[in-house]
Design an enzyme around this catalytic site. Sequence first.
Site, PDB file in Angstrom:
ATOM      1  N   CYS A 187      50.528  49.619  25.498  1.00 36.34           N
ATOM      2  CA  CYS A 187      49.155  49.468  25.010  1.00 36.34           C
ATOM      3  C   CYS A 187      48.465  50.828  24.932  1.00 36.34           C
ATOM      4  O   CYS A 187      48.480  51.595  25.901  1.00 36.34           O
ATOM      5  CB  CYS A 187      48.367  48.538  25.925  1.00 36.34           C
ATOM      6  SG  CYS A 187      46.639  48.324  25.415  1.00 36.34           S
TER       7      CYS A 187
ATOM      8  N   CYS B  56      44.471  45.270  22.252  1.00 40.82           N
ATOM      9  CA  CYS B  56      44.997  44.700  23.498  1.00 40.82           C
ATOM     10  C   CYS B  56      46.276  43.913  23.226  1.00 40.82           C
ATOM     11  O   CYS B  56      46.325  43.062  22.329  1.00 40.82           O
ATOM     12  CB  CYS B  56      43.939  43.800  24.135  1.00 40.82           C
ATOM     13  SG  CYS B  56      44.498  42.967  25.637  1.00 40.82           S
TER      14      CYS B  56
ATOM     15  N   PHE C 262      43.922  18.758  43.922  1.00 42.66           N
ATOM     16  CA  PHE C 262      43.344  19.857  43.150  1.00 42.66           C
ATOM     17  C   PHE C 262      43.809  19.722  41.702  1.00 42.66           C
ATOM     18  O   PHE C 262      44.365  20.641  41.110  1.00 42.66           O
ATOM     19  CB  PHE C 262      43.729  21.220  43.726  1.00 42.66           C
ATOM     20  CG  PHE C 262      43.328  21.418  45.168  1.00 42.66           C
ATOM     21  CD1 PHE C 262      42.057  21.854  45.502  1.00 42.66           C
ATOM     22  CD2 PHE C 262      44.229  21.153  46.187  1.00 42.66           C
ATOM     23  CE1 PHE C 262      41.687  22.026  46.824  1.00 42.66           C
ATOM     24  CE2 PHE C 262      43.875  21.328  47.516  1.00 42.66           C
ATOM     25  CZ  PHE C 262      42.599  21.764  47.839  1.00 42.66           C
TER      26      PHE C 262
ATOM     27  N   CYS D  79      48.819  30.381  43.286  1.00 42.49           N
ATOM     28  CA  CYS D  79      48.529  31.673  42.659  1.00 42.49           C
ATOM     29  C   CYS D  79      48.348  32.756  43.710  1.00 42.49           C
ATOM     30  O   CYS D  79      47.857  33.844  43.403  1.00 42.49           O
ATOM     31  CB  CYS D  79      47.283  31.568  41.780  1.00 42.49           C
ATOM     32  SG  CYS D  79      45.791  31.055  42.660  1.00 42.49           S
TER      33      CYS D  79
END
Length: 434
Positions: free
Chosen positions: A75, A158, A285, A379
């Site tokens: 990038c 991006c 969840f 996560c």
Amino acid sequence: MACPAAPARCCGAVSGAVTIDRLGHRGDGIARDGGAVLYAPRTLPGEVIDGPREGDRIARPRILTPVAERVRAPCPHYAACGGCALQHAADGFVAAWKQEVVAQALAAQGLEAPFRPMHSSPAFARRRATFALRRNKGGATVGFHAPASHTVTDVPECRLIHPALAAARPALAGIAAMGGSRKGTLSATVTRLDAGLDVAVTGGKPADTHLAADLAALCARHGILRLAWDGEVIAQVERPRLTLGGITLTPPPGAFLQATADGEAALRAAVTEATAGAARIVDLFAGLGTFALPLARRAEVHAVEGDAAMVRALEEGWRGATGVRHVSAEARDLFRRPLEPDELARFDAAVIDPPRAGAEAQARRLAASTVARIAAVSCNPVSFARDARVLVEGGYRLCWVQVVDQFRWSPHVELAALFARDHIAPGATKGQSG
């Protein structure tokens, strides 16, 4: 007056070279200089570096001896943008490092597990991103914050976000020009849904009648499906729709969604396999029903989620679906009121996908339950390992772990795992170790 500290430790002085030993959990290189620990961003283990020191950081390291794993960042914005942290590292190195992060977190809890092959999402795949918007004299800057800075870096090229999100930059600039102040930064969460983009903005000026009308007209011109302003929907061109495993619903503004469709599919496949054969599943969840709704094609599902708006969206999706079994949904704060063992007793399998803090209280109730299989999604390797230890101490076996990297070029790590009480767990293939 002379500085009392050693020259190498203050005033941004450059000291002798150091060698990077390893990467920390944020992706920074870690080196030792005598008894001091130093952190250097965008470095790799084995590299020899030097540079000005600011406390315990070498914020702008100079690479004296690079390693073979160092690559040219793909990038053009990498040097100025803080959205990515690992573009200087080869993909194979990043994959191995992320798996090792999980293995080390488990080892710290006295655990180990077979690792399945890692799944990585491709470039240009992020369907949900939060942009920083800054109004300026020339209009507005749309991008991400620079590393360790409040400066907003423009990112027209991006390589992380989906092209549909990149195409929204002119609309976001218009939103900033209309609703931003010269002194503050707006935050815009942009989500790619089935027929267009959903945008949720915070930090803007109060949306009076005139501003709301101007913003609604802008959304119509740019094809933005819905615009929420500090939590209130002020423009909706058409009803936003999202399809999860073939089932369509309308998500509330800014609702959590897996970062890439590719990563979501990988996690869903792991969860589906881990719960294979279960007739009654509880999804803890549950969010919008990422797992609950597709699982309902072969099992009865009870979905539990703390956000009432997401529960309503999940119920809407189930009511409009065909070929699914019964789905019940409950709005409940699982941190304050986890499901108890007697409530869990009627389920053959559980799915649990908590926020980064993990779900220690719910894990303790699961550990005391009779649920045969648990498909865990996380996560945060540290909170996952902590909760995994609770389950293992309660009699479960950690059968396998799969790392799913949908936050490409970042230190963020996600995973799916299977815990089982039965003697032989499905999918625990021999030889699949890290």
